[in-house]
Design a protein around this motif. Structure first.
Motif, PDB file in Angstrom:
ATOM      1  N   GLY A  43       0.792  -1.215   0.000  1.00  0.00           N
ATOM      2  CA  GLY A  43       0.000   0.000   0.000  1.00  0.00           C
ATOM      3  C   GLY A  43       0.826   1.267   0.000  1.00  0.00           C
ATOM      4  O   GLY A  43       0.282   2.368  -0.193  1.00  0.00           O
ATOM      5  N   GLY A  44       2.122   1.127   0.198  1.00  0.00           N
ATOM      6  CA  GLY A  44       3.006   2.280   0.236  1.00  0.00           C
ATOM      7  C   GLY A  44       3.427   2.761  -1.139  1.00  0.00           C
ATOM      8  O   GLY A  44       2.955   2.243  -2.163  1.00  0.00           O
ATOM      9  N   SER A  45       4.323   3.751  -1.144  1.00  0.00           N
ATOM     10  CA  SER A  45       4.766   4.374  -2.387  1.00  0.00           C
ATOM     11  C   SER A  45       6.285   4.493  -2.419  1.00  0.00           C
ATOM     12  O   SER A  45       6.932   4.594  -1.370  1.00  0.00           O
ATOM     13  CB  SER A  45       4.166   5.775  -2.525  1.00  0.00           C
ATOM     14  N   LEU A  46       6.809   4.476  -3.630  1.00  0.00           N
ATOM     15  CA  LEU A  46       8.214   4.750  -3.882  1.00  0.00           C
ATOM     16  C   LEU A  46       8.323   5.510  -5.189  1.00  0.00           C
ATOM     17  O   LEU A  46       7.473   5.369  -6.070  1.00  0.00           O
ATOM     18  CB  LEU A  46       9.029   3.454  -3.994  1.00  0.00           C
ATOM     19  N   GLN A  89       6.850   6.820 -10.524  1.00  0.00           N
ATOM     20  CA  GLN A  89       6.128   6.955  -9.257  1.00  0.00           C
ATOM     21  C   GLN A  89       5.277   5.716  -9.076  1.00  0.00           C
ATOM     22  O   GLN A  89       4.417   5.421  -9.917  1.00  0.00           O
ATOM     23  CB  GLN A  89       5.248   8.209  -9.281  1.00  0.00           C
ATOM     24  N   MET A  90       5.506   5.002  -7.988  1.00  0.00           N
ATOM     25  CA  MET A  90       4.810   3.746  -7.735  1.00  0.00           C
ATOM     26  C   MET A  90       3.960   3.900  -6.488  1.00  0.00           C
ATOM     27  O   MET A  90       4.499   4.114  -5.391  1.00  0.00           O
ATOM     28  CB  MET A  90       5.826   2.608  -7.570  1.00  0.00           C
ATOM     29  N   ASN A  91       2.656   3.812  -6.654  1.00  0.00           N
ATOM     30  CA  ASN A  91       1.718   3.916  -5.540  1.00  0.00           C
ATOM     31  C   ASN A  91       0.982   2.602  -5.351  1.00  0.00           C
ATOM     32  O   ASN A  91       0.975   1.745  -6.238  1.00  0.00           O
ATOM     33  CB  ASN A  91       0.725   5.044  -5.807  1.00  0.00           C
ATOM     34  N   SER A  92       0.331   2.470  -4.203  1.00  0.00           N
ATOM     35  CA  SER A  92      -0.452   1.263  -3.895  1.00  0.00           C
ATOM     36  C   SER A  92       0.347  -0.001  -4.196  1.00  0.00           C
ATOM     37  O   SER A  92      -0.144  -0.930  -4.841  1.00  0.00           O
ATOM     38  CB  SER A  92      -1.758   1.264  -4.702  1.00  0.00           C
ATOM     39  N   LEU A  93       1.564  -0.024  -3.722  1.00  0.00           N
ATOM     40  CA  LEU A  93       2.457  -1.137  -4.036  1.00  0.00           C
ATOM     41  C   LEU A  93       1.960  -2.441  -3.428  1.00  0.00           C
ATOM     42  O   LEU A  93       1.387  -2.466  -2.325  1.00  0.00           O
ATOM     43  CB  LEU A  93       3.871  -0.831  -3.555  1.00  0.00           C
ATOM     44  N   LYS A  94       2.196  -3.514  -4.160  1.00  0.00           N
ATOM     45  CA  LYS A  94       1.784  -4.853  -3.753  1.00  0.00           C
ATOM     46  C   LYS A  94       3.019  -5.747  -3.625  1.00  0.00           C
ATOM     47  O   LYS A  94       4.045  -5.469  -4.262  1.00  0.00           O
ATOM     48  CB  LYS A  94       0.848  -5.449  -4.809  1.00  0.00           C
ATOM     49  N   PRO A  95       2.931  -6.814  -2.860  1.00  0.00           N
ATOM     50  CA  PRO A  95       4.077  -7.730  -2.755  1.00  0.00           C
ATOM     51  C   PRO A  95       4.558  -8.231  -4.114  1.00  0.00           C
ATOM     52  O   PRO A  95       5.765  -8.438  -4.313  1.00  0.00           O
ATOM     53  CB  PRO A  95       3.535  -8.869  -1.887  1.00  0.00           C
TER      54      PRO A  95
END
Length: 124
Positions: free
Chosen positions: A15-18, A81-87
């Motif tokens: 759910g985080g961002s990078l 930009q990567m949002n709502s990151l998943k495993p």
């Protein structure tokens, strides 16, 4: 000589961002398409996103709506930009840039260059 330097990878919770960055430097006449690919162990490198010089973007279905690719032509830099990151986004991310230079015969030569890769790990 051309060099691509990536930055911005790391560990993030689901759910985080990078935000990844990739800066090109060296003997550059012009820059064409720029993109990001990703690779997990035992699998082929796969497309994440690309962007043309005019800003037209293309995304893999798996990242649409969550990732945004952009570029700063003045800085020869591409971002992801990567949002709502998943495993399942866990991978080594590589930037690729189409760069044209002038060779010793004063001819334009175009090649695709790759960054060194940056690890993105999505885990709680």
């Amino acid at each position: 000589q051309v060099q691509l330097v990536e930055s911005g990878g790391g560990l993030v919770q689901p759910g985080g961002s990078l935000r990844l960055s990739c800066a090109a430097s060296g003997s550059i006449f012009s820059i064409g398409a720029m993109g990001w690919y990703r690779q997990t162990p035992g699998k082929q490198r796969e497309l994440a996103a690309t962007i043309t010089p005019s800003g037209i973007t293309n995304y893999a279905d798996s990242v649409k709506g969550r990732f945004t690719i952009s570029r700063d032509n003045a800085k020869n830099t591409v971002y992801l930009q990567m949002n709502s990151l998943k495993p399942e986004d866990t991978a080594v991310y590589y930037c690729t840039v189409e760069i044209s230079g002038i060779n010793r015969d004063h001819r334009v030569v175009t090649s695709a260059y790759w960054g060194q890769g940056t690890q993105v790990t999505v885990s709680s």
